[in-house]
Design a protein around this motif. Structure first.
Motif, PDB file in Angstrom:
ATOM      1  N   ASP A 117       0.922  -1.077  -0.087  1.00 42.82           N
ATOM      2  CA  ASP A 117       0.076  -0.035   0.016  1.00 42.82           C
ATOM      3  C   ASP A 117       0.937   1.368  -0.052  1.00 42.82           C
ATOM      4  O   ASP A 117       1.802   1.308   0.708  1.00 42.82           O
ATOM      5  N   LYS A 118       0.441   2.301  -0.690  1.00 40.69           N
ATOM      6  CA  LYS A 118       1.354   3.170  -0.731  1.00 40.69           C
ATOM      7  C   LYS A 118       0.477   4.593  -0.237  1.00 40.69           C
ATOM      8  O   LYS A 118       1.024   5.843  -0.128  1.00 40.69           O
ATOM      9  N   LYS A 174       0.113   5.315   3.043  1.00 40.07           N
ATOM     10  CA  LYS A 174       0.271   5.527   4.264  1.00 40.07           C
ATOM     11  C   LYS A 174       0.124   6.718   4.873  1.00 40.07           C
ATOM     12  O   LYS A 174      -0.148   7.101   6.003  1.00 40.07           O
ATOM     13  N   SER A 175       0.349   7.773   4.065  1.00 46.61           N
ATOM     14  CA  SER A 175       0.165   9.211   4.532  1.00 46.61           C
ATOM     15  C   SER A 175      -1.488   9.626   4.284  1.00 46.61           C
ATOM     16  O   SER A 175      -1.610  10.849   4.553  1.00 46.61           O
ATOM     17  N   ASN A 184      -2.887  11.289   7.273  1.00 43.88           N
ATOM     18  CA  ASN A 184      -2.579  12.227   7.984  1.00 43.88           C
ATOM     19  C   ASN A 184      -2.831  13.711   6.970  1.00 43.88           C
ATOM     20  O   ASN A 184      -2.715  14.558   7.419  1.00 43.88           O
ATOM     21  N   ARG A 185      -2.785  13.185   5.747  1.00 45.45           N
ATOM     22  CA  ARG A 185      -3.309  14.384   4.980  1.00 45.45           C
ATOM     23  C   ARG A 185      -4.500  14.921   4.959  1.00 45.45           C
ATOM     24  O   ARG A 185      -5.014  15.923   4.944  1.00 45.45           O
ATOM     25  N   GLU A 202       6.410   6.907  -4.498  1.00 47.42           N
ATOM     26  CA  GLU A 202       5.309   7.278  -3.342  1.00 47.42           C
ATOM     27  C   GLU A 202       5.526   6.995  -1.968  1.00 47.42           C
ATOM     28  O   GLU A 202       5.391   7.576  -1.003  1.00 47.42           O
ATOM     29  N   GLN A 203       5.865   5.491  -1.921  1.00 47.28           N
ATOM     30  CA  GLN A 203       6.317   5.026  -0.602  1.00 47.28           C
ATOM     31  C   GLN A 203       7.386   5.826   0.122  1.00 47.28           C
ATOM     32  O   GLN A 203       7.459   5.959   1.422  1.00 47.28           O
ATOM     33  N   LEU A 231       7.955   9.049  -0.393  1.00 50.05           N
ATOM     34  CA  LEU A 231       7.361  10.249   0.293  1.00 50.05           C
ATOM     35  C   LEU A 231       6.674  10.147   1.518  1.00 50.05           C
ATOM     36  O   LEU A 231       6.830  10.664   2.404  1.00 50.05           O
ATOM     37  N   ASP A 232       5.948   8.876   1.529  1.00 46.35           N
ATOM     38  CA  ASP A 232       5.336   8.313   2.817  1.00 46.35           C
ATOM     39  C   ASP A 232       6.304   8.029   3.908  1.00 46.35           C
ATOM     40  O   ASP A 232       6.153   8.995   5.093  1.00 46.35           O
ATOM     41  N   TYR A 268       9.346   9.597   3.987  1.00 47.76           N
ATOM     42  CA  TYR A 268       9.786  11.123   4.212  1.00 47.76           C
ATOM     43  C   TYR A 268       9.042  11.836   5.181  1.00 47.76           C
ATOM     44  O   TYR A 268       9.488  12.445   6.392  1.00 47.76           O
ATOM     45  N   ALA A 269       7.532  11.564   5.070  1.00 47.83           N
ATOM     46  CA  ALA A 269       6.664  12.448   5.922  1.00 47.83           C
ATOM     47  C   ALA A 269       6.636  11.961   7.297  1.00 47.83           C
ATOM     48  O   ALA A 269       6.473  12.731   8.315  1.00 47.83           O
ATOM     49  N   LEU A 270       6.813  10.513   7.498  1.00 47.30           N
ATOM     50  CA  LEU A 270       7.090  10.111   8.943  1.00 47.30           C
ATOM     51  C   LEU A 270       8.348  10.202   9.418  1.00 47.30           C
ATOM     52  O   LEU A 270       8.698   9.577  10.406  1.00 47.30           O
ATOM     53  N   PHE A 322       3.899  15.760   4.048  1.00 41.48           N
ATOM     54  CA  PHE A 322       3.835  15.104   2.909  1.00 41.48           C
ATOM     55  C   PHE A 322       3.139  15.642   1.571  1.00 41.48           C
ATOM     56  O   PHE A 322       3.839  15.638   0.709  1.00 41.48           O
TER      57      PHE A 322
END
Lengths: 421, 504
Positions: free
Chosen positions: A11-12, A14-15, A18-19, B51-52, B54-55, B57-59, B75
């Motif tokens: 899964d991509k 994850k954010s 939070n977004r 994309e992963q 970037l995820d 990074y955000a964490l 993000f």
């Protein structure tokens, strides 16, 4: 012992959570920015773009930190090309230099000021914010089965159609199958015949068998690549589709009394309504009617931009609208009407005529009509007086606006979700 | 040796697959262990998409974290920059955990993959596993578990007390995150299991000791003579870990809020060594990948084409724009750290007369032993102070600029000459000292007598004041956490108040 894991299939998102939290935090700013965005775009543009950018401010995360302007600072820099100890260099104007002390260059963290920060909303998110708390007036729609719209949809294959729809792949499959089947039969026959031939002793019988073998062999080698029975064509069916069309009539007064300011207000209002409808219907058509003493159907550009002047008679525009509605849009269309005017009319008679037209001809056959009066005159205009008697907020609403910032609240007021309906 | 030829063919093909990575990891681990004598955590190499990444990074590089809008903001920001092409993503991201998790970008070429595996999975990994800062201040074994616990706990709080209230606490705690770090005592290591255990015990004790009577008593007054005397002063010593102080002593804070403050404090503590060893960490990892790849080339695993690509990537990592270049944005930690480590090696092997005078201890020693010793026992400021050699200062042409408030000109303080070496070195070292970029603010007093007011003191350094606007906002956050009025004074070196902030 190392593990190597391929996460690419994972899964991509994850954010995502939070977004969403972040968007919620800037929600009020997004909502505030939306009317601005709309007023800058032409009616249709504002709904076709895939994404909307909202500049966001005030997201700083405060901490205790040094004021870069104060104190005695000393920093180390690389690449000295000309300086000696004790040299003096004028500070650049506007301060700001001399910062960056100690913070090494992170390999991947460009400083971005808050001003540049924009949130890109998808179309759905944008509309969600835009139409929060709003409900479409008169959601009772025209009957779906009375529609005459059809769509062609793929529906399997057929054996007989026009060459342009030939489906090569499935035709080839058929051909392959047929050829394999026939060849198998012939090969078996051939094998049998050849065996007989080798066993035969009588020369006459031998000759006959040889001839037979030759015949079968020829047959096996000349199987046609395509036969008519192999051919398959794409099949389409006509499927009825539900009504997703609406037409929106924009009626505007362009008499001398309507200045640029009034037109601008009207434009913004029309824009809002248009976007509102596009959310509900796949296909929204616009009809622009402008009028002074006479009514005329025009295109969008002309509607908003060309200058005309003259007195004001409103009734002809309503007549024109009714006429267009009858001739061009049958029962399957959802009809909306939005009229903008400064309220001035030539005579009381005209206002009365308008009221009659609305009541008898127009209101019964349309979904909703909104009238906005762009004026800051506290006195009620003739048109307002006439309309206010028949307005019921259900299928016909009237409001008064003058300043751009009033538009959004008025719009919300017109389409507010009515509780307990 | 057919095995080597097979590997060589794999490594020199720009397209990699699973086997390539496995082979690369095998060879690189072996060289790291045998040639550089690195002791590492086991590796967990993960291939991820942009994309992963970037995820991740955000964490901030943790595999999981509690939910908060800040991460969403980062993000969105990174995503904007990335999709506009304003920012590239790094080739890898590595987490200080055991096993050591590293994320590698899927679009790296084979050469980049090898470089990244050598850099992150040997270099950074060894640094995490051996540097005293990381050993003392973080527990690589339990961080992943702890973050899972934190996430779960905060989700539970959101459910129970509402997202807004939780967000409020987190915002406030984040504002003080830089002040959630212990620098002088070792934090106890807690795994998720123990953490849960601790909470359970705590509740049990409070249940047992609960007595309805206590509620009816008026707020007890302490012995009056203690209040006025010096002995009644609280806290006895100034406390620099503000979040810790709040967690322990905030007068009217519910337990769940204290727990959230604790979580933020733990995360802050976890990242503390990374901030203090940026130059060393990157420098050492670059040193390691440089040596490993060169060794592989020597042993015949790699061909010239590979080395060309490697040298190009390696030198772009080490690119240091000069002070007047438009690309300049501070010293590149990779360059600085790599140069110092390489110079240590040089001094051990081929000392000059100058080195004899500056680094008598290094002369004639085994370079690898020295490099490893330095890697294990220093952090950025002490590392630079001890090992930044005149040669590196000359090579990088370092100089200092003095910028005094109120003067209209900068002054050049020291340059790369005999007179300047020591001063450049001291200056650079102090730049990497935490107190130069994080104002020194400590809890000095609590009025336990009347108002429960919290007094903080900012010990000014080099006359640097606090930035007013954000200091006010931070004070508001502090006021929220403490629950009572707070006041902060900036004191200069004479102990005189220069400015104050108060929230009633």
């Amino acid at each position: 012992m190392s593990h190597i894991i391929d996460r690419r299939k994972n899964d991509k998102g994850k954010s995502t959570g939070n977004r969403q939290k972040f968007l919620k935090r800037v929600e009020s700013q997004i909502k505030k920015a939306i009317p601005d965005i709309i007023s800058q775009e032409s009616i249709k543009d504002s709904s076709t773009g895939g994404s909307v950018k909202v500049p966001v401010r005030g997201l700083e995360e405060p901490t205790f930190h040094h004021d870069p302007k104060t104190g005695k600072k000393q920093t180390v820099r690389p690449g000295n090309d000309k300086y000696r100890e004790g040299d003096r260099v004028p500070k650049p104007k506007g301060g700001g230099a001399g910062s960056g002390s100690g913070r090494g260059k992170g390999s991947n963290s460009p400083e971005v000021t808050e001003d540049e920060f924009t949130v890109v909303l998808s179309r759905e998110e944008f509309l969600k914010y835009f139409f929060d708390d709003l409900a479409l007036p008169n959601m009772v729609k025209k009957l779906m089965d009375s529609t005459e719209n059809f769509e062609m949809r793929r529906a399997g294959y057929t054996r007989d159609s026009v060459p342009s729809r030939l489906n090569i792949k499935s035709s080839y499959q058929q051909s392959l199958g047929r050829r394999l089947a026939l060849k198998g039969v012939l090969d078996k026959k051939l094998a049998l015949l050849e065996e007989q031939l080798s066993l035969a002793t009588d020369p006459a019988e031998k000759a006959a068998l040889a001839e037979e073998v030759e015949k079968v062999r020829r047959q096996a080698n000349t199987l046609p690549f395509f036969e008519d029975i192999d051919l398959r064509y794409n099949n389409f069916e006509r499927v009825p589709i539900p009504v997703t069309s609406a037409v929106m009539f924009c009626i505007m007064d362009v008499s001398a009394s309507m200045g640029q300011h009034e037109k601008d207000i009207a434009k913004r209002f029309f824009t809002l309504l248009y976007i509102f409808l596009t959310r509900q219907y796949k296909n929204v058509e616009l009809v622009f009617i402008r009028h002074h003493t006479e009514a005329k159907e025009v295109n969008e550009d002309e509607f908003f931009n060309s200058r005309e002047s003259g007195g004001t008679v409103v009734a002809p525009s309503l007549k024109l609208m009714e006429q267009i509605m009858r001739t061009r849009y049958d029962d399957s269309w959802n009809v909306y009407c939005c009229q903008a005017s400064d309220g001035d009319v030539w005579s009381k008679q005209d206002a009365t005529e308008c009221k009659r037209l609305l009541l008898e001809d127009i209101l019964p056959s349309i979904q909703y009509m909104a009238y906005i009066e762009i004026s800051n005159n506290p006195r009620e205009s003739d048109l307002w007086q006439a309309y206010s008697r028949i307005s019921d907020d259900d299928s016909f609403s009237i409001r008064q606006v003058y300043e751009p910032f009033e538009i959004w609240p008025v719009f919300q007021g017109l389409f507010r979700k009515r509780s307990a309906v | 040796m057919t095995e080597k030829e097979k590997y060589r063919a794999m490594f020199c093909d720009p397209n990699w697959d699973y086997e390539t990575l496995q082979a690369a990891d095998e060879v690189i681990s072996r060289i790291g262990k045998e040639y550089l004598k690195l002791k590492t955590y086991p590796n967990q190499i993960e291939v991820v998409t942009s994309e992963q990444m970037l995820d991740a990074y955000a964490l901030t590089g943790l595999p999981t974290s509690y939910p908060h809008w800040k991460f969403g903001k980062d993000f969105v920001l990174n995503q904007n920059n990335y999709t506009k092409g304003r920012m590239g993503l790094s080739y890898e991201l590595v987490i200080n955990s055991n096993p050591c998790i590293s994320y590698n970008m899927e679009n790296n070429s084979t050469c980049m993959m090898l470089l990244v595996i050598a850099h992150a999975c040997q270099g950074h990994n060894a640094f995490f596993a051996n540097n005293y800062m990381f050993l003392d201040w973080t527990s690589a074994d339990s961080i992943v578990d702890y973050m899972a616990f934190a996430r779960e706990y905060i989700l539970k709080c959101e459910e129970e007390y509402g997202e807004e209230e939780v967000e409020r606490v987190l915002d406030a705690a984040h504002a003080l995150m830089n002040y959630g770090v212990d620098k002088y005592k070792k934090p106890t290591k807690l795994s998720a299991l123990e953490e849960n255990e601790r909470l359970k015990k705590l509740t049990a004790i409070r249940h047992e000791n609960y007595n309805e009577l206590w509620r009816t008593l008026p707020q007890g007054t302490d012995e009056p003579d203690l209040l006025t005397s010096e002995e009644g002063r609280f806290p006895k010593e100034p406390e620099e870990n503000i979040l810790y102080f709040i967690e322990k002593y905030a007068p009217a804070m519910p337990q769940w809020k204290r727990e959230i403050v604790r979580i933020v404090r733990k995360v802050s503590q976890y990242f503390y060594p990374q901030g203090a060893t940026k130059v060393m960490n990157e420098g050492f990892a670059t040193f390691v990948h440089y040596h490993i790849i060169n060794k592989m080339f020597e042993e015949g695993y790699l061909n010239d084409g590979f080395m060309l690509e490697f040298i190009k990537s390696h030198s772009s990592v080490l690119f240091q724009p000069e002070y007047n270049s438009k690309f300049y944005s501070g010293l590149n930690p990779y360059t600085l750290g790599f140069n110092i480590f390489m110079d240590i090696k040089r001094i051990c092997q081929e000392p000059t007369e100058e080195d004899q005078a500056w680094f008598p201890d290094l002369i004639g020693k085994d370079w690898l032993e020295q490099v490893l010793y330095v890697m294990e026992n220093f952090r950025d400021d002490s590392f630079i102070l001890q090992y930044l050699s005149p040669k590196v200062i000359r090579d990088m042409k370092l100089f200092t600029i003095i910028d005094n408030e109120g003067e209209s000109e900068f002054q050049i303080g020291a340059i790369h000459n005999e007179r300047g070496y020591r001063r450049v070195r001291e200056q650079l070292a102090s730049q990497y000292d935490r107190s130069s970029y994080i104002p020194n603010i400590q809890v000095t007093r609590v009025d336990r007598h009347q108002t429960s007011k919290l007094y903080l003191t900012h010990y000014m350094q080099k006359d640097r004041k606090l930035e007013t606007k954000s200091a006010r906002q931070t004070m508001a956050h502090l006021r929220y956490l403490w629950g009572f009025p707070v006041e902060l004074h900036s004191k200069n070196k004479l102990g005189i108040n220069e400015s104050s902030f108060e929230v009633k």
